[in-house]
Scaffold this motif. Sequence first.
Motif, short mmCIF file in Angstrom:
data_model
loop_
_atom_site.label_atom_id
_atom_site.label_comp_id
_atom_site.label_asym_id
_atom_site.label_seq_id
_atom_site.Cartn_x
_atom_site.Cartn_y
_atom_site.Cartn_z
N GLN A 253 -21.52 29.93 32.10
CA GLN A 253 -20.25 30.41 32.67
C GLN A 253 -19.49 31.28 31.68
N ALA A 254 -19.52 30.86 30.42
CA ALA A 254 -18.81 31.64 29.40
C ALA A 254 -19.43 33.04 29.25
N LEU A 255 -20.76 33.12 29.32
CA LEU A 255 -21.42 34.43 29.23
C LEU A 255 -21.03 35.30 30.41
N ALA A 256 -21.02 34.69 31.61
CA ALA A 256 -20.65 35.44 32.81
C ALA A 256 -19.21 35.93 32.70
N ALA B 176 -24.99 38.49 35.58
CA ALA B 176 -25.39 37.16 36.02
C ALA B 176 -26.91 37.00 36.11
N ASP B 177 -27.62 38.11 36.38
CA ASP B 177 -29.08 37.97 36.50
C ASP B 177 -29.77 37.92 35.13
N TYR C 257 -30.78 44.73 24.68
CA TYR C 257 -31.44 44.44 25.94
C TYR C 257 -30.46 44.57 27.11
N ILE C 258 -29.26 44.01 26.93
CA ILE C 258 -28.25 44.10 27.98
C ILE C 258 -27.91 45.57 28.26
N ALA C 259 -27.76 46.34 27.19
CA ALA C 259 -27.44 47.77 27.35
C ALA C 259 -28.57 48.51 28.06
N ALA C 260 -29.82 48.21 27.64
CA ALA C 260 -30.97 48.89 28.25
C ALA C 260 -31.10 48.54 29.72
#
Lengths: 229, 229
Positions: A163-166, A172-173, A216-219
């Motif tokens: 939840q904290a990451l979201a 979310a995926d 990874y998130i950026a890519a």
Amino acid sequence: MSSSDTLIPPARRGRPKSRPEVERRTQAARSEDMQRRILDAAAKVMSSHGYAGFRTAEVSRVAGISRGAQLHHFPTKDQLIVATLAHVYDQALAVSRQRAAAVDPARDILDLLIEDAREFFFSRHFLVAVDIVLSTATEPSVREQVLDIARGARLPVEQAWGQALAAAGIPADLAPGLLSIMLGVVRGLALRKLWDNDPKRDDQQFAMLRDMARAYIAAQGKSRGPKRG
Amino acid sequence: MSSSDTLIPPARRGRPKSRPEVERRTQAARSEDMQRRILDAAAKVMSSHGYAGFRTAEVSRVAGISRGAQLHHFPTKDQLIVATLAHVYDQALAVSRQRAAAVDPARDILDLLIEDAREFFFSRHFLVAVDIVLSTATEPSVREQVLDIARGARLPVEQAWGQALAAAGIPADLAPGLLSIMLGVVRGLALRKLWDNDPKRDDQQFAMLRDMARAYIAAQGKSRGPKRG
């Protein structure tokens, strides 16, 4: 084992209704206090000596109580060990939940996650839990209880951090997979510490892990199109 | 413990120089054969029962040899356990070195690394080694021997994969950190298997880990400038 109710000292529990009620509560509270005292002592002994070196006699000595009082609350060594792990995992769960619920917005959420995981997996209690699960591979009873304790305390921690990451804007995926890999690295490096203890290198590795996750998130964001350019 | 020389059956060792020489060699080879037979059996017993459930009597039974023959080669249980771990770690080292030296160019080097690490860390023998190190925390002798075996067998594997990553074009300043993190994830998920065994999820996580590492390598390359655009 412990509810939030039992953490309140009996004196503050409001006006007594009747004398027997007070006595029942006082006795229950005393019993809880004694159990906590035994479990805190047992956690210390476990932390110093591990599963194989755990001696119940040392627990009564450290707790400063009689052997009889200890046996009254925890008749067998296995019961005491299981209750002790439940106690320390409960405490760790409460701390992790609090951290995940109150993240410092000035700091990278991934660093905060790693710090929290490091405190747990690098603790002696985690290694004791692994020790018990491996040592009791052929004795299902204690092993299964320890596995249940770990699952019961760790799954809520993972949910809280999910939840904290979201909330921090991680898609979310990606969050569940990222979370699991990041916890996996911390768990894996905690184990490596047994062979080769180098906290400074761990710091570098955790910073690199955070950067890997960010890249990874950026890519992933870019490959989805809308935010490109 | 075993040199490549001892893997060659005595009959193929070329023309004998003299009879005493032949007899010495034959006896040495027989002794090596017997030791290997005992260690292979001990590895099976260790794999099934772990450290706590390891019984030397079962080893002689599985090996189909006399108790006396076993005690001749391995007088104590601890000696047998240490020699068995050295044996299986040696074998794993040889396999991993071979894989790292002969990577399939059609496949992603990071996937190959993960597969090799998975075979090792997900094996029962790795968990037995952890079990021994944790169980013998207060008995330094066996513990230190096991740690030495693990270091002696794993550092060359890490070096071999470090070279393979460099040969596959992964920048030399990123390779060691990446390698350590990737091995950390595999080690960490191997441990998680004790609580929650889900090989399909592991597959997904390892694919994600590879993608994270790729994204990081790409991002680092870009931030350095020359290859940009």
